[in-house]
Design a protein around this motif. Structure first.
Motif, PDB file in Angstrom:
ATOM      1  N   PHE B  34     -11.509   3.087   4.320  1.00  0.00           N
ATOM      2  CA  PHE B  34     -11.054   3.476   3.009  1.00  0.00           C
ATOM      3  C   PHE B  34     -12.352   4.279   2.621  1.00  0.00           C
ATOM      4  CE2 PHE B  34      -7.522   0.723   2.714  1.00  0.00           C
ATOM      5  CZ  PHE B  34      -7.819  -0.500   3.654  1.00  0.00           C
ATOM      6  N   TYR B  36     -13.726   4.853  -1.403  1.00  0.00           N
ATOM      7  CA  TYR B  36     -13.530   4.453  -2.848  1.00  0.00           C
ATOM      8  C   TYR B  36     -14.410   5.410  -3.544  1.00  0.00           C
ATOM      9  CZ  TYR B  36     -10.557   0.491  -2.084  1.00  0.00           C
ATOM     10  OH  TYR B  36      -9.377  -0.521  -1.565  1.00  0.00           O
ATOM     11  N   GLN B  38     -16.543   5.424  -7.635  1.00  0.00           N
ATOM     12  CA  GLN B  38     -16.909   4.638  -8.893  1.00  0.00           C
ATOM     13  C   GLN B  38     -17.448   5.513  -9.798  1.00  0.00           C
ATOM     14  OE1 GLN B  38     -19.077   1.163  -8.386  1.00  0.00           O
ATOM     15  NE2 GLN B  38     -18.258   0.110  -9.952  1.00  0.00           N
ATOM     16  N   GLY B  43     -14.221   0.646 -12.497  1.00  0.00           N
ATOM     17  CA  GLY B  43     -13.966  -0.116 -11.288  1.00  0.00           C
ATOM     18  C   GLY B  43     -13.989   1.106 -10.172  1.00  0.00           C
ATOM     19  N   LEU B  44     -13.666   0.505  -9.122  1.00  0.00           N
ATOM     20  CA  LEU B  44     -13.671   1.296  -8.074  1.00  0.00           C
ATOM     21  C   LEU B  44     -12.057   2.220  -7.979  1.00  0.00           C
ATOM     22  CD1 LEU B  44     -15.790  -0.424  -7.215  1.00  0.00           C
ATOM     23  CD2 LEU B  44     -15.424  -0.127  -4.972  1.00  0.00           C
ATOM     24  N   LEU B  46      -9.375   4.193  -5.520  1.00  0.00           N
ATOM     25  CA  LEU B  46      -9.217   4.533  -4.055  1.00  0.00           C
ATOM     26  C   LEU B  46      -8.947   6.028  -3.931  1.00  0.00           C
ATOM     27  CD1 LEU B  46      -8.467   3.551  -1.002  1.00  0.00           C
ATOM     28  CD2 LEU B  46      -6.166   3.377  -1.652  1.00  0.00           C
ATOM     29  N   LYS B  49      -7.254   6.633   2.513  1.00  0.00           N
ATOM     30  CA  LYS B  49      -7.415   5.370   3.580  1.00  0.00           C
ATOM     31  C   LYS B  49      -6.730   5.996   4.707  1.00  0.00           C
ATOM     32  CE  LYS B  49      -2.709   4.106   1.552  1.00  0.00           C
ATOM     33  NZ  LYS B  49      -1.954   3.002   1.025  1.00  0.00           N
ATOM     34  N   PHE B  90     -18.062   4.813  -1.883  1.00  0.00           N
ATOM     35  CA  PHE B  90     -18.272   3.749  -1.107  1.00  0.00           C
ATOM     36  C   PHE B  90     -17.067   3.831   0.084  1.00  0.00           C
ATOM     37  CE2 PHE B  90     -21.169   0.923  -3.376  1.00  0.00           C
ATOM     38  CZ  PHE B  90     -21.087   1.456  -4.630  1.00  0.00           C
ATOM     39  N   LEU B 107     -12.460  -6.758   2.866  1.00  0.00           N
ATOM     40  CA  LEU B 107     -13.394  -5.299   2.817  1.00  0.00           C
ATOM     41  C   LEU B 107     -14.729  -5.712   3.236  1.00  0.00           C
ATOM     42  CD1 LEU B 107     -11.846  -3.085  -0.063  1.00  0.00           C
ATOM     43  CD2 LEU B 107     -11.586  -3.010   2.562  1.00  0.00           C
ATOM     44  N   PHE B 109     -17.974  -3.302   2.611  1.00  0.00           N
ATOM     45  CA  PHE B 109     -18.631  -2.175   1.937  1.00  0.00           C
ATOM     46  C   PHE B 109     -19.832  -1.487   2.518  1.00  0.00           C
ATOM     47  CE2 PHE B 109     -15.514  -1.316  -1.343  1.00  0.00           C
ATOM     48  CZ  PHE B 109     -15.043  -2.814  -1.746  1.00  0.00           C
ATOM     49  N   GLY B 110     -19.911  -0.342   2.684  1.00  0.00           N
ATOM     50  CA  GLY B 110     -21.299   0.368   2.901  1.00  0.00           C
ATOM     51  C   GLY B 110     -21.947   0.237   1.650  1.00  0.00           C
ATOM     52  N   LYS B 111     -23.148   0.781   1.566  1.00  0.00           N
ATOM     53  CA  LYS B 111     -23.980   0.285   0.571  1.00  0.00           C
ATOM     54  C   LYS B 111     -23.871   1.458  -0.766  1.00  0.00           C
ATOM     55  CE  LYS B 111     -27.717  -2.172   2.421  1.00  0.00           C
ATOM     56  NZ  LYS B 111     -29.258  -2.367   2.982  1.00  0.00           N
TER      57      LYS B 111
END
Lengths: 111, 119
Positions: B34, B36, B38, B43-44, B46, B49, B90, B107, B109-111
């Motif tokens: 995925f 995302y 922000q 919020g995040l 989408l 995907k 993200f 999930l 997540f990456g940083k």
């Protein structure tokens, strides 16, 4: 539109005073999640519900609790907020392992 | 255990330039992938995907990503960015497991990568 709604958007509480954040969804998703996100960081999963089954992350402090009275609602309770708990709190929902849908978050400030 | 690496913490670009945000993952099982976005104080949302099928995935706002299994990558691209694309992005992965359990839908997540589009 079906969505994830978090109330309030901004919450201010005093050090040590219990606070509850709420999340509701109209998506009828069976999984609901609570994340904590601090500035310039990725969201950190606190816990999630699979239907009524509660799943706590190993490193989530005991200070954080959650309730899911029905499919649509989920609450995050912080029993004694400390200064380090100031953050954005995100609620999300999903159907199984598919995409998670996020609310707009509640920004919590601690005085 | 799964992990996600976003190779660039910040990517500055000029408006109408192309952009690629890089994401690599590691996992011992099949995954869902995925991206995302922000925006500040939100919020995040989408973007897109990859669950299965075509490795080129198209998302909202003109973004697309390509799943490369051999390189374990899922880079995000847009041919021409706008000022309004300025946001944090993200990359995230969830593992597919043969036995049903809580890890099926968590999930990682990456940083994050902060994309800044300048006029």
């Amino acid at each position: 539109d079906a969505m994830v709604i978090q109330n309030p958007r901004y919450q201010v509480t005093q050090f040590g005073k219990p606070v509850t954040l709420s999340c509701s969804q109209t998506l009828n998703h069976n999984v609901m999640y609570w994340y904590q996100q601090k500035s310039s960081q990725a969201p950190k999963l606190l816990f999630h519900y699979y239907d009524k089954d509660f799943n706590n992350e190993a490193d989530t402090p005991d200070n954080f609790q959650s309730r899911r009275p029905n499919t649509s609602f989920c609450f995050l309770d912080i029993r004694s907020p400390g200064l380090g708990d100031a953050a954005m709190y995100l609620c999300a929902t999903s159907v199984g392992g598919k995409a998670q849908h996020f609310g707009d978050g509640t920004r919590l400030s601690i005085l | 255990a799964q992990s996600v690496t976003q190779l660039d913490s910040q990517v500055p670009v000029f408006e109408e330039a192309p952009v690629e945000l890089r994401c690599n993952y590691s996992s011992s099982v099949s995954v869902y992938l995925f991206w995302y976005v922000q925006y500040p104080n939100q919020g995040l949302q989408l973007l897109l995907k990859y669950l299965s099928g075509s490795t080129l995935v198209k998302g909202i706002n003109g973004f697309e990503a390509e799943f490369n299994k051999s390189q374990t990558s899922f880079h995000l691209r847009k041919p021409s960015v706008h000022i309004s694309d300025t946001a944090e992005y993200f990359c995230a992965v969830s593992e597919l497991r043969s036995t049903w359990g809580s890890s099926n839908y968590k999930l990682t997540f990456g940083k994050g990568t902060l994309l800044t589009v300048n006029p």
